[in-house]
Design an enzyme around this catalytic site. Structure first.
Site, PDB file in Angstrom:
ATOM      1  N   ARG A  66      37.353  44.394  50.043  1.00  0.00           N
ATOM      2  CA  ARG A  66      36.975  43.514  49.286  1.00  0.00           C
ATOM      3  C   ARG A  66      37.378  42.030  49.722  1.00  0.00           C
ATOM      4  O   ARG A  66      36.442  41.332  49.874  1.00  0.00           O
ATOM      5  CB  ARG A  66      37.078  43.992  47.940  1.00  0.00           C
ATOM      6  CG  ARG A  66      36.522  42.675  47.028  1.00  0.00           C
ATOM      7  CD  ARG A  66      36.822  43.226  45.492  1.00  0.00           C
ATOM      8  NE  ARG A  66      36.293  42.262  44.488  1.00  0.00           N
ATOM      9  CZ  ARG A  66      36.860  41.475  43.962  1.00  0.00           C
ATOM     10  NH1 ARG A  66      38.110  41.107  44.167  1.00  0.00           N
ATOM     11  NH2 ARG A  66      36.376  40.458  42.818  1.00  0.00           N
ATOM     12  N   HIS A  70      35.060  38.950  50.985  1.00  0.00           N
ATOM     13  CA  HIS A  70      35.188  37.775  50.201  1.00  0.00           C
ATOM     14  C   HIS A  70      35.366  36.689  51.111  1.00  0.00           C
ATOM     15  O   HIS A  70      35.171  35.267  51.005  1.00  0.00           O
ATOM     16  CB  HIS A  70      36.318  37.788  48.979  1.00  0.00           C
ATOM     17  CG  HIS A  70      35.496  38.539  47.900  1.00  0.00           C
ATOM     18  ND1 HIS A  70      35.901  38.019  46.596  1.00  0.00           N
ATOM     19  CD2 HIS A  70      34.440  39.254  47.803  1.00  0.00           C
ATOM     20  CE1 HIS A  70      35.184  38.700  45.767  1.00  0.00           C
ATOM     21  NE2 HIS A  70      34.324  39.418  46.242  1.00  0.00           N
ATOM     22  N   ASN A  98      37.573  36.033  42.427  1.00  0.00           N
ATOM     23  CA  ASN A  98      38.788  36.353  43.038  1.00  0.00           C
ATOM     24  C   ASN A  98      39.905  36.368  41.961  1.00  0.00           C
ATOM     25  O   ASN A  98      41.066  37.009  42.053  1.00  0.00           O
ATOM     26  CB  ASN A  98      39.066  35.237  44.177  1.00  0.00           C
ATOM     27  CG  ASN A  98      38.262  35.584  45.427  1.00  0.00           C
ATOM     28  OD1 ASN A  98      37.798  36.647  45.610  1.00  0.00           O
ATOM     29  ND2 ASN A  98      38.149  34.467  46.174  1.00  0.00           N
ATOM     30  N   HIS A 196      31.379  50.312  47.647  1.00  0.00           N
ATOM     31  CA  HIS A 196      31.743  50.774  46.257  1.00  0.00           C
ATOM     32  C   HIS A 196      31.880  52.278  46.064  1.00  0.00           C
ATOM     33  O   HIS A 196      32.195  52.695  44.940  1.00  0.00           O
ATOM     34  CB  HIS A 196      30.493  50.360  45.489  1.00  0.00           C
ATOM     35  CG  HIS A 196      30.703  48.838  45.222  1.00  0.00           C
ATOM     36  ND1 HIS A 196      29.743  48.064  44.500  1.00  0.00           N
ATOM     37  CD2 HIS A 196      31.618  47.727  45.675  1.00  0.00           C
ATOM     38  CE1 HIS A 196      30.011  46.746  44.628  1.00  0.00           C
ATOM     39  NE2 HIS A 196      31.102  46.720  45.369  1.00  0.00           N
TER      40      HIS A 196
END
Length: 329
Positions: A66, A70, A98, A196
């Site tokens: 992740r 990001h 975040n 995911h």
């Protein structure tokens, strides 16, 4: 002379083509063997660092994946997500997507320290983060893919851009638009959503589906009834349950596989943005395909990760090689 002019114009054309092609996605200066001579033990050091972190905390694999996502979706893959706030600039760590959820910074720090001992001022934090994401997936039972390297670290961060990251509350068309703006496509949306298959989400990120979906006073009708009952028990309609964690894939929580797609077919996607992939004929067909063919999901996931890792990269003399991933030199 004429031959020289033709050669020169051909080179100019190639350079121009490279610049145009790379403006959205790829850098001509990335190279699969970039550190082969300057830091030959790079992959081994990164893999050990990731293995060590996941051994202590299985959630860390998803957190590291992740973190890379990001980073790349905010002004390109430049390690900006790793920068701390300073007295003059705000980093991205406290942006809404975040804050209290991005984690794994200490893993990157530890790997960087070990690399600085053997290859000082050589490997960028951005390349570390890119490799870390690959190793996190691979060590979790997922695919291995070759990663071209040579990225340099950015000098700035943007909290406002980080606040515009794709959100689990957004409709599919908004999320798709954010992907295409970065040179990715609808297939990449589906494939990268498959990340995911590991990790957890806070109740806050899907609670809107459980009790009063879109102001209807009823739960989300696309959510499986037995899963709904379980989630309502874990995440009751009260603020103190917002930060509770629920597995994104409750079947094989810590294994990187294609069960995520099978869950979507069975109306058991946890996030609204995930289950929404079954509400569009184009994406639903891809979900069905990956739910049946794990090999092709693994293959396409690696390809999409390479595309994502090439968004807006800095190479050559642009940016820098940070000594400490949290601060600009």
């Amino acid at each position: 002379m004429e031959q020289q002019r033709q050669s020169s114009s051909r080179l100019s054309f190639l350079h121009l083509s490279c610049v145009i092609f790379l403006s959205t996605l790829v850098s001509c200066q990335l190279d699969y063997k970039y550190y082969d001579h300057t830091c030959p033990n790079l992959t081994r050091i990164v893999r050990y660092g990731v293995w060590s972190a996941i051994s202590n905390d299985t959630r860390m694999a998803a957190s590291l994946l992740r973190l890379h996502f990001h980073d790349c979706f905010v002004n390109g893959c430049d390690g900006s997500v790793l920068l701390d706030d300073t007295s003059t600039t705000k980093g991205e760590k406290n942006a809404f997507p975040n804050r209290n959820s991005a984690r794994g910074f200490e893993v990157i720090d530890a790997i960087k320290v070990n690399l600085e001992k053997v290859c000082p001022a050589t490997v960028s934090c951005t390349d570390i983060l890119t490799l870390v994401a690959r190793e996190a997936v691979f060590l979790g039972g997922g695919p291995f893919w070759a990663v071209p390297l040579g990225r340099r670290d950015g000098l700035t961060a943007s909290e406002s851009e980080a606040n515009n990251l794709p959100s689990p509350f957004e409709p599919l068309e908004n999320i798709t638009a954010k992907f295409t703006a970065r040179g990715l496509d609808l297939k990449d949306v589906v494939v990268l959503s498959g990340g995911h298959t590991i990790g957890f989400a806070q109740c806050l990120s899907f609670k809107n589906r459980l009790f009063d979906f879109s102001g209807s006073g009823k739960p989300d009708p696309t959510l499986d009834a037995s899963l709904l009952q379980s989630l309502q028990s874990t995440c009751p309609s009260q603020a103190d349950s917002d930060t509770k964690l629920v597995a994104l894939d409750s079947v094989t929580t810590n294994k990187f596989d294609n069960i995520y797609f099978q869950n979507l077919v069975n109306k058991s996607g946890l996030l609204q943005s995930d289950q929404a992939l079954m509400g569009d004929n184009r994406t639903a067909a891809m979900v069905q395909y990956y739910s049946k063919y794990p090999y092709f999901f693994s293959k396409d996931f690696g390809a999409s990760m390479v595309k994502m890792a090439n968004i807006g990269v800095l190479t050559g003399q642009d940016g820098e090689i940070r000594k400490n991933c949290r601060v600009v030199n």
